[in-house]
Design a protein around this motif. Structure first.
Motif, PDB file in Angstrom:
ATOM      1  N   GLN A 419      60.880  28.644  43.606  1.00 40.43           N
ATOM      2  CA  GLN A 419      59.994  28.669  44.766  1.00 40.43           C
ATOM      3  C   GLN A 419      60.071  27.351  45.544  1.00 40.43           C
ATOM      4  OE1 GLN A 419      58.335  31.336  45.807  1.00 40.43           O
ATOM      5  NE2 GLN A 419      57.658  30.179  47.608  1.00 40.43           N
ATOM      6  N   SER A 420      60.211  26.236  44.838  1.00 40.38           N
ATOM      7  CA  SER A 420      60.320  24.942  45.505  1.00 40.38           C
ATOM      8  C   SER A 420      61.598  24.856  46.326  1.00 40.38           C
ATOM      9  CB  SER A 420      60.284  23.816  44.470  1.00 40.38           C
ATOM     10  OG  SER A 420      59.055  23.812  43.765  1.00 40.38           O
ATOM     11  N   THR A 423      60.804  27.287  49.584  1.00 38.90           N
ATOM     12  CA  THR A 423      59.823  26.862  50.603  1.00 38.90           C
ATOM     13  C   THR A 423      59.538  25.367  50.575  1.00 38.90           C
ATOM     14  OG1 THR A 423      57.982  27.359  49.096  1.00 38.90           O
ATOM     15  CG2 THR A 423      58.717  29.116  50.569  1.00 38.90           C
ATOM     16  N   SER A 426      55.771  21.691  46.423  1.00 38.08           N
ATOM     17  CA  SER A 426      54.328  21.641  46.659  1.00 38.08           C
ATOM     18  C   SER A 426      53.714  20.654  45.668  1.00 38.08           C
ATOM     19  CB  SER A 426      53.695  23.026  46.487  1.00 38.08           C
ATOM     20  OG  SER A 426      53.811  23.463  45.147  1.00 38.08           O
ATOM     21  N   SER A 519      51.968  28.558  48.472  1.00 37.70           N
ATOM     22  CA  SER A 519      53.231  28.569  47.739  1.00 37.70           C
ATOM     23  C   SER A 519      53.058  29.236  46.369  1.00 37.70           C
ATOM     24  CB  SER A 519      53.727  27.128  47.562  1.00 37.70           C
ATOM     25  OG  SER A 519      54.907  27.088  46.796  1.00 37.70           O
TER      26      SER A 519
END
Length: 552
Positions: A419-420, A423, A426, A519
């Protein structure tokens, strides 16, 4: 005589009778200038009437303004009364909120494995389905995904550790040979920490994090001053500490350079050459902050980098690869680059041990709890990495064979990493994932971590993270956690400390909080498709260790 008196009286009577003011005549003639006088009097009368009208209008206007002012004053007084009442209610509500929060911290400090329902008022405008609606793949798909994508990708972790440890041993030995035992810092053996030594590393390339403790020359020592979380500690300094240079006998700050005659070519790493700053002499590296007895993190990192560079130049001829510093924002980051173009990163982090415990003060962390940095350069972060490694090893011995606790952490870390990359990073980190797992290990029975419960425990771990995000509260596992077994050996000051909230930055930074929650929910939505895709096809985008590094 009598006739004369008579004539005089007659004249007087005649004059009186003929006086115009006493006996006016009807047909008397009006003087010529009387009309002019009358005209002027009429004009004056008209002016007086106009002035009277103007004065009446002015009086009316003043009366109107007076009424308006009185009305405004009454409205202002009423508003002040309403504002005072509102301030009173706001104060009472704030007091009530603080009382409720204190009660929750006192009575609900333990982890709750139940999934939260989610409060719409607490997260206005945030989009994302609740975790209860998440449908993870079945046990067979999860097991296949873990065996093919995670276990297979980390199969060379042991070889990587062995290679890095052998090289670091050689590098530190060269560093010691360059130091003077009477004046230089003494570098001890490294300590492996974090995911590579806890057997849950999933990110590629594989990364070894190594603590390198160092101590001052005798007879002096470092005196750590811990700032555990507490009401008397500023919020930006919770979880930090300072390190003072202290004498051995009188327990006063000092340096050996002031009481020992050093050679002309010897450098005092605390205060410069000979500690005297002779004219024309080359200044040494100062590890203490200016006009302070406390170690400065930036100065220590500069000294450590300089020492490593000198040590590498001494042994570089033995190896057929290059060594360079990696990320500029991570001073302890190093990178081995092979002739084939492949590289192997690792982190060497200078640390100071707190007394005889496994608690260390760290100058910088390459990966760890997110949040603001230290308030001053003399603040060192408290690291429980060694305690975390020992706790996981001890707990694993009591769990069933093939327990799924590390598998849950690996899968969650894998999803967060993907995911990092999708997008951007976070504020949610692998350290938060590990902290959540440690809380669940303490709350769950050993039998609940059987291999067949992988899907349930993974769902529970993600659920715990969602609950913590919604509440903006994730307590540090060791600081102030009285449920940690005494066999772990935590210092008593750490056990008695107030809990440290790792999610406190979310309370102060709403933009960061919104981005992190968005996120997180997107990661949950992508998880089923991502796991299914990687179960069928494992991308070949990972860099592996070369078959054998040549050593001359």
């Amino acid at each position: 005589m009598a006739l004369g008196l008579f004539r005089v009286c007659l004249v007087v009577v005649t004059a009186i009778i003929n006086h115009p003011l006493l006996f006016p005549r009807e047909n008397a003639t009006v003087p010529e200038n009387e009309e002019e006088i009358i005209r002027k009097m009429q004009e004056h009368q008209e002016k007086l009437q106009l002035e009277q009208l103007r004065l009446e209008e002015e009086v009316a206007r003043l009366a109107t303004e007076k009424e308006a002012l009185e009305r405004v004053a009454e409205e202002g007084q009423q508003q002040n009364e309403n504002r005072a009442a509102w301030d009173l209610w706001s104060t009472l509500c704030m007091i009530l909120f603080l009382v409720i929060e204190v009660w929750r911290q006192d009575h609900q400090d333990g982890p709750s494995p139940e999934c939260p329902g989610g409060d719409e008022d607490e997260l206005p405008g945030l989009e994302g389905a609740p975790l209860r609606g998440l449908t993870l793949p079945n046990k067979a798909t999860l097991s296949h995904f873990y065996e093919r994508c995670i276990r297979g990708a980390t199969a060379d972790a042991a070889r990587t550790r062995e290679f890095v440890e052998g090289f670091v041993d050689d590098l530190l030995e060269a560093l010691r040979s360059l130091c003077n035992r009477d004046t230089d810092m003494e570098v001890e053996d490294f300590i492996g920490v974090d995911s590579m030594y806890e057997n849950w590393q999933v990110d590629k390339p594989l990364m070894c994090d190594l603590f390198v403790p160092f101590t001052p020359p005798e007879p002096y020592h470092f005196h750590p001053e811990l700032w555990c979380s507490g009401r008397s500690v500023p919020l930006d300094r919770q979880g930090y500490g300072q390190i003072k240079v202290v004498g051995a006998e009188d327990d006063t700050p000092g340096c050996i350079c002031g009481k020992t005659k050093l050679g002309e070519d010897m450098l005092c790493l605390l205060h410069g050459k000979n500690g005297l700053g002779r004219p024309g002499s080359e200044a040494g590296v100062s590890l203490c902050a200016r006009d302070s007895q406390y170690l400065d993190t930036m100065q220590v990192m500069k000294w450590f980098q300089t020492a490593l560079t000198r040590a590498w130049h001494r042994i570089a001829h033995k190896y057929e690869f290059d060594l360079a510093f990696g990320q500029l924002d991570t001073p302890g980051s190093l990178r081995i680059r092979f002739r084939s173009g492949k590289f192997m990163p690792f982190n060497l982090i200078p640390v100071i041990q707190c007394d005889d415990s496994d608690l260390y003060l760290v100058s910088h962390l390459p990966r760890g709890p997110s949040g603001g940095g230290p308030a001053a350069s003399t603040d060192w972060l408290l690291s429980f990495a060694v305690y975390e490694r020992h706790f996981l090893r001890t707990t694993s011995k009591a769990l069933p064979e093939g327990a799924c606790h590390l598998s849950c952490l690996q899968i969650a870390s894998f999803l967060l990493s993907k995911q990092s990359r999708l997008t951007g990073p976070s504020a949610l980190s692998n350290y938060h994932l590990k902290t959540a797992l440690l809380h669940l290990l303490l709350a769950r029975r050993p039998a609940d971590w059987k291999a067949g419960h992988l899907d349930a425990r993974l769902h529970e771990l993600l659920c715990f993270l969602e609950k913590s995000l919604l509440e903006k509260k994730l307590h540090h596992f060791f600081l102030g956690n009285r449920k940690v077994p005494e066999a772990v050996g935590l210092p008593e000051a750490v056990r008695r400390a107030e809990p440290l909230n790792l999610f406190r930055p979310f309370v102060l930074q709403r933009g960061l909080y919104r981005k992190t929650v968005d996120s997180f929910y997107e990661m949950l939505r992508n998880a089923p498709a991502l796991i299914s895709e990687y179960s069928l096809h494992v991308p070949s985008d990972h860099t592996s260790l070369p078959p054998k590094a040549a050593v001359s």
